[in-house]
Design a protein around this motif. Sequence first.
Motif, short mmCIF file in Angstrom:
data_model
loop_
_atom_site.label_atom_id
_atom_site.label_comp_id
_atom_site.label_asym_id
_atom_site.label_seq_id
_atom_site.Cartn_x
_atom_site.Cartn_y
_atom_site.Cartn_z
N ALA A 67 57.46 77.62 107.17
CA ALA A 67 56.17 77.51 106.37
C ALA A 67 55.92 76.40 105.48
O ALA A 67 57.01 75.61 105.14
N THR A 68 54.85 76.14 104.88
CA THR A 68 54.41 75.23 103.80
C THR A 68 54.29 75.61 102.42
O THR A 68 53.52 76.78 102.38
N ALA A 69 54.97 75.21 101.49
CA ALA A 69 55.02 75.51 100.11
C ALA A 69 53.74 74.74 99.46
O ALA A 69 53.57 73.49 99.74
N ILE A 70 53.03 75.54 98.69
CA ILE A 70 52.00 75.01 97.84
C ILE A 70 52.01 75.11 96.45
O ILE A 70 52.66 76.39 96.14
N GLY A 71 52.28 74.02 95.40
CA GLY A 71 52.21 74.24 94.10
C GLY A 71 52.04 73.05 93.51
O GLY A 71 51.81 72.12 93.97
N ILE A 72 52.41 73.12 92.00
CA ILE A 72 52.47 72.07 91.22
C ILE A 72 53.86 71.10 91.50
O ILE A 72 54.87 71.87 91.74
N PRO A 73 53.92 69.93 91.55
CA PRO A 73 55.08 69.22 91.90
C PRO A 73 56.48 69.71 91.20
O PRO A 73 57.41 69.83 91.81
N GLU A 74 56.06 69.63 89.84
CA GLU A 74 57.36 70.17 88.87
C GLU A 74 58.08 71.60 89.45
O GLU A 74 59.18 71.84 89.58
N VAL A 75 57.04 72.13 90.08
CA VAL A 75 57.56 73.67 90.25
C VAL A 75 58.00 73.82 91.85
O VAL A 75 59.00 74.40 92.01
N THR A 76 57.37 72.98 92.72
CA THR A 76 57.81 73.00 94.03
C THR A 76 59.29 72.45 94.13
O THR A 76 59.92 72.66 95.10
N ASP A 77 59.50 71.34 93.14
CA ASP A 77 60.70 70.78 93.46
C ASP A 77 61.70 72.02 92.93
O ASP A 77 62.88 71.57 93.66
N THR A 78 61.69 72.97 92.49
CA THR A 78 62.54 73.88 92.17
C THR A 78 62.84 74.82 93.34
O THR A 78 63.88 75.47 93.52
N VAL A 79 61.95 75.00 94.36
CA VAL A 79 62.27 75.44 95.51
C VAL A 79 63.44 75.23 96.09
O VAL A 79 64.30 75.63 96.82
N GLY A 80 63.71 73.73 96.33
CA GLY A 80 64.80 73.00 96.69
C GLY A 80 64.84 72.95 98.39
O GLY A 80 63.87 73.51 98.68
N GLY A 81 65.97 72.17 98.65
CA GLY A 81 65.94 72.20 100.24
C GLY A 81 64.85 71.46 101.03
O GLY A 81 64.07 70.85 100.31
N GLU A 82 65.20 71.43 102.39
CA GLU A 82 64.35 70.54 103.11
C GLU A 82 63.12 71.44 103.80
O GLU A 82 63.28 71.83 104.99
N VAL A 83 62.23 71.71 102.99
CA VAL A 83 61.11 72.60 103.45
C VAL A 83 59.73 71.60 103.32
O VAL A 83 59.66 70.71 102.46
N LYS A 84 58.60 72.20 104.06
CA LYS A 84 57.44 71.43 103.95
C LYS A 84 56.72 71.72 102.61
O LYS A 84 56.81 73.06 102.16
N PHE A 85 56.10 70.76 101.98
CA PHE A 85 55.47 70.96 100.76
C PHE A 85 54.14 70.38 100.76
O PHE A 85 53.83 69.44 101.38
N ILE A 86 53.00 71.00 100.08
CA ILE A 86 51.86 70.36 99.64
C ILE A 86 51.72 70.47 98.05
O ILE A 86 51.60 71.30 97.75
N ASN A 87 52.07 69.34 97.34
CA ASN A 87 51.82 69.31 96.08
C ASN A 87 50.46 69.21 95.88
O ASN A 87 49.78 68.36 96.11
N MET A 88 49.83 69.99 94.63
CA MET A 88 48.77 69.45 94.26
C MET A 88 48.58 69.89 92.67
O MET A 88 49.81 70.19 92.21
#
Length: 226
Positions: A67-88
């Motif tokens: 799945a794709t994570a959506i969040g603020i970059p500083e917050v999605t960075d804490t999810v960690g690992g090799e997963v899909k992101f959409i930073n906004m």
Amino acid sequence: MLTFNYYGHACFQLDDGTYKLLFDPFLTGNPLATTNPKDIETDYIFVTHAHSDHIGDAYDILERCNATAIGIPEVTDTVGGEVKFINMNLGGTLNLPFGFVRMVPALHSAGIPGGVPCGYVVGIGGKIIYYAGDTALFSDMKLIGQRDKIDYAILPIGDHYTMGPEDAAKAVEMLDASNVIPVHYNTWDVIKQDPEKFKALVKTATVLIVNPGESLNLDEEQYKRI
Ligand code: NI
Ligand code: MN
């Protein structure tokens, strides 16, 4: 059909029959959780901030579901690992296959240095849903309600860490929301609240009390058990 699946605390999913959107997936260690994170399927995970009762099982679910994570970059960075992101970031709107998401402010702490917390306005299945995340009452909620006609507001009522029932009732009024679903209460004693008291305080919208493990059909506003 657009379904709201409530998993307890502030974790819920919107499902339009094609796309599944999971919010603040705190299940492991959540005393109210009725669902094992391994049993959740999702296409997107929205994270409002980095406190553990929100970021929760995000990484495991993202990895397993691709799945794709959506969040603020500083917050999605804490999810960690090799997963899909959409930073906004705050004020931004994205058109995505299910509809749109607009990131809006929240008045709280981020749980990570440098980040800020947020809420989301989501357009899916012909409905507009506002999820406030953890927040205090703030007057710009009026602007959020002016920008979009909110069909469902999902608001914390637990007090202590967020607004309590009185301020949440005021928020409903400022947002001019048609319906409200209370979350972020009764998980622990410090946020114990009677949702019926919140219901009695809200004069301007329909209050829909959903118990952990229950689902609500947002098209018909009727409960069905899952
Ligand atoms: Ni928090
Ligand atoms: Mn919280």
